[in-house]
Design a protein around this motif. Structure first.
Motif, PDB file in Angstrom:
ATOM      1  N   TRP B 301     -11.067   8.972 -26.749  1.00  0.00           N
ATOM      2  CA  TRP B 301     -10.210   7.976 -26.496  1.00  0.00           C
ATOM      3  C   TRP B 301      -9.619   7.264 -27.739  1.00  0.00           C
ATOM      4  O   TRP B 301      -8.692   6.569 -27.946  1.00  0.00           O
ATOM      5  N   TRP B 331     -16.628   6.829 -24.953  1.00  0.00           N
ATOM      6  CA  TRP B 331     -17.407   5.625 -23.508  1.00  0.00           C
ATOM      7  C   TRP B 331     -17.110   6.290 -21.810  1.00  0.00           C
ATOM      8  O   TRP B 331     -16.497   6.552 -22.086  1.00  0.00           O
ATOM      9  N   ASN B 333     -19.150   4.854 -18.156  1.00  0.00           N
ATOM     10  CA  ASN B 333     -19.435   4.544 -17.654  1.00  0.00           C
ATOM     11  C   ASN B 333     -19.813   4.969 -16.016  1.00  0.00           C
ATOM     12  O   ASN B 333     -18.483   4.744 -15.731  1.00  0.00           O
ATOM     13  N   ARG B 338     -24.410   2.701 -19.159  1.00  0.00           N
ATOM     14  CA  ARG B 338     -23.009   3.035 -20.109  1.00  0.00           C
ATOM     15  C   ARG B 338     -22.834   4.079 -21.764  1.00  0.00           C
ATOM     16  O   ARG B 338     -24.011   4.117 -21.510  1.00  0.00           O
ATOM     17  N   GLN B 340     -22.582   6.158 -24.742  1.00  0.00           N
ATOM     18  CA  GLN B 340     -21.154   5.982 -25.458  1.00  0.00           C
ATOM     19  C   GLN B 340     -22.084   7.377 -26.548  1.00  0.00           C
ATOM     20  O   GLN B 340     -22.725   7.070 -26.935  1.00  0.00           O
ATOM     21  N   TYR B 342     -20.926   8.924 -30.297  1.00  0.00           N
ATOM     22  CA  TYR B 342     -20.218   8.448 -31.682  1.00  0.00           C
ATOM     23  C   TYR B 342     -19.798  10.759 -31.989  1.00  0.00           C
ATOM     24  O   TYR B 342     -21.153  11.330 -31.945  1.00  0.00           O
ATOM     25  N   LEU B 384     -27.996  -1.697 -26.450  1.00  0.00           N
ATOM     26  CA  LEU B 384     -27.320  -3.068 -27.143  1.00  0.00           C
ATOM     27  C   LEU B 384     -25.856  -2.729 -27.284  1.00  0.00           C
ATOM     28  O   LEU B 384     -26.340  -1.430 -28.719  1.00  0.00           O
ATOM     29  N   PRO B 385     -25.171  -3.348 -26.662  1.00  0.00           N
ATOM     30  CA  PRO B 385     -23.839  -3.050 -27.934  1.00  0.00           C
ATOM     31  C   PRO B 385     -23.384  -3.424 -29.793  1.00  0.00           C
ATOM     32  O   PRO B 385     -23.544  -3.056 -30.450  1.00  0.00           O
ATOM     33  N   ALA B 386     -25.787  -4.439 -29.873  1.00  0.00           N
ATOM     34  CA  ALA B 386     -25.159  -4.571 -31.732  1.00  0.00           C
ATOM     35  C   ALA B 386     -25.781  -3.814 -32.258  1.00  0.00           C
ATOM     36  O   ALA B 386     -26.402  -3.189 -33.186  1.00  0.00           O
ATOM     37  N   HIS B 388     -23.964  -0.418 -32.080  1.00  0.00           N
ATOM     38  CA  HIS B 388     -22.899   0.464 -32.335  1.00  0.00           C
ATOM     39  C   HIS B 388     -23.182   0.802 -33.630  1.00  0.00           C
ATOM     40  O   HIS B 388     -22.672   1.562 -34.049  1.00  0.00           O
ATOM     41  N   ARG B 389     -22.909  -0.487 -34.645  1.00  0.00           N
ATOM     42  CA  ARG B 389     -22.251  -0.265 -36.184  1.00  0.00           C
ATOM     43  C   ARG B 389     -23.163   0.129 -36.325  1.00  0.00           C
ATOM     44  O   ARG B 389     -23.053   1.306 -37.514  1.00  0.00           O
ATOM     45  N   ARG B 392     -23.237   4.273 -35.497  1.00  0.00           N
ATOM     46  CA  ARG B 392     -21.439   4.562 -36.244  1.00  0.00           C
ATOM     47  C   ARG B 392     -21.877   4.764 -37.617  1.00  0.00           C
ATOM     48  O   ARG B 392     -21.552   6.300 -37.968  1.00  0.00           O
TER      49      ARG B 392
END
Lengths: 62, 402
Positions: B301, B331, B333, B338, B340, B342, B384-386, B388-389, B392
């Protein structure tokens, strides 16, 4: 500049926090927190964040 | 006048839209025309196998496309979107396109953004009852066909197949996924992670038939069954074919381009053998120095946006000596999972579990993917979304060549 996030659309992917970390952050509960009126110097990053939002939930008002 | 050059963008989805926006961002003030085979302004496709399939609040393709429409920068308000007007052929030497209606259009610079269409099964049997998921019309067609209690067979255990299966199952349908190659999403996730995801999806009620393919469809005029290579026939009211895609490059035929898999470009997205044509999105086959010098198409995407930015600079002749090395990201779902990703985990020959356990995917799992000691991808499940940074960035730090 002024932005809003449609929190009904937001799925907490966290991609905005990668693109514009000074404006968008994911808290320890995995939820989005953001600054609604960031400095104009953040415009490019915010545009990028809006582009990469998988849920297309970020809106740039002005 | 250079600034008034006419840019034709062929393909009106994410890559086409982002190309127009990036051309404007780089100061191109001349006319831009976007030709789209679809009747709708560019919209977001990932929901078509997930929430758009599940929710029934958009009754028509127009409503659904409007609901999923991408935000468009105001800079493209004067871009001419020719909807429902696919380009039939191109004459690159004379910089001329012919659209389906027969009209000819001259251009100065060309962006190839025609993307993909679903591959179809070439087996005998009735056509009716067989669905794909690529467009809003496809999504509505499938949703409309889903009578209560309908039994669904999903052919193909890739990401779209698994997402569709999870959505159909959550709607209460009996769902069977048929995949000849191995556990679902194995090519990307690797065997162990794929097997774990299969276990999770199976526990949620999806049946899997692995290791055999479809021989034919049965039924009189409309599909009622799917006969497998084993001879077994699965009863089916709807079939979803999710067996990959075909590049929309026929319109570029006969021009001397390498169209063996999408459109071959250099690292800057310039189409090989041309000076005034770039390719973007799913259809562009470009080398990414994050990995090696092998040109590859990337159906993730993030790629349309990344390639559009670089291709616009290339097309306008904006100097940029840095190698183009986008980090692919996507990603998926599926029920309460979920995933994800990279990088390009599919390239890996070795996988390391970094966090969590494959027995408990919902609790969070992170795995890194390596090829010859080099980190080429990361897959996180329910991270946790936190995180992802850092995921990556860790990838960038170890994978970017010196």
């Amino acid at each position: 500049m002024r932005i809003t996030v449609d929190l009904a659309k937001c799925q907490d992917h966290g991609q905005c926090a990668i693109a514009a970390p000074l404006v968008f952050t994911m808290n320890d509960d995995g939820k989005l927190e953001y600054i609604g009126n960031p400095d104009d110097s953040e415009r490019d990053n915010v545009e990028e964040a809006a582009d990469v939002c998988p849920a297309q939930a970020i809106f740039i008002e002005v | 006048m250079t600034s008034q050059r006419h840019v034709a963008v062929v393909g009106g989805s994410l890559a086409g839209l982002r190309s127009a926006e990036q051309l404007r961002a780089l100061g191109h003030i001349g006319p831009i025309t976007v030709f789209s085979a679809e009747a709708h302004l560019p919209y977001n496709r990932p929901p078509l196998s997930k929430e758009a399939l599940r929710e029934s609040d958009s009754a028509t393709a127009e409503e659904l496309a409007a609901r999923l429409a991408f935000r468009r920068r105001s800079s493209v308000s004067n871009v001419d979107f020719r909807l429902g007007e696919p380009v039939a052929s191109a004459d690159l030497r004379n910089r001329r396109l012919t659209v389906k209606s027969g009209a000819a259009i001259e251009y100065d610079l060309l962006v190839v953004a025609t993307g993909l269409r679903p591959r179809r099964l070439a087996v005998p049997g009735p056509e009716r009852g067989r669905h794909v998921l690529r467009t809003v019309a496809d999504c509505l067609g499938l949703r409309t066909a889903l009578r209560p209690g309908a039994r669904a067979v999903v052919v193909g255990g890739g990401f779209i197949g698994c997402e569709a299966a999870a959505t159909l199952r959550s709607l209460g349908h009996d769902v069977t996924v048929v995949e000849p190659a191995g556990p679902p999403m194995q090519r990307v996730l690797g065997t162990d992670m794929a097997a774990a995801v299969q276990g999770h999806l199976a526990a949620a009620g999806i049946d899997f038939v692995i290791g055999t393919g479809v021989e034919c469809f049965t039924g009189d005029g409309v599909v009622t069954g799917v006969t497998l290579g084993t001879g077994e026939t699965l009863a089916a009211d709807v079939v979803v074919e999710a067996i990959g895609s075909v590049c929309n490059t026929e319109w570029l035929g006969g021009q001397g381009l390498d169209l063996s898999d999408g459109v071959l470009t250099d690292n800057r997205l310039a189409v090989a053998g041309t000076t005034d044509v770039v390719a973007v999105g799913d259809v562009a086959r470009f080398p990414n120095p994050l990995f090696d010098d092998v040109p590859r198409r990337v159906e993730h995407w993030s790629i349309p946006t990344d390639t559009a930015k670089r291709a616009a600079a290339t097309l306008l002749g904006t100097p940029d000596d840095t190698p183009f090395a986008p980090i692919p990201a996507f990603w998926s779902n599926q029920f309460d999972l979920r995933l994800q990703s990279y990088g390009s985990p599919a390239l890996a020959d070795e996988i390391q579990l970094e966090e969590g356990t494959l027995d408990d995917l919902t609790g969070g799992v992170i795995a890194t993917y390596h090829r010859g000691q080099r980190h080429v991808g990361t897959v996180a499940v329910n991270a946790l979304p936190a995180h992802h940074r850092e995921l990556r960035e860790a990838f960038t730090a170890t994978a970017v060549p010196a």
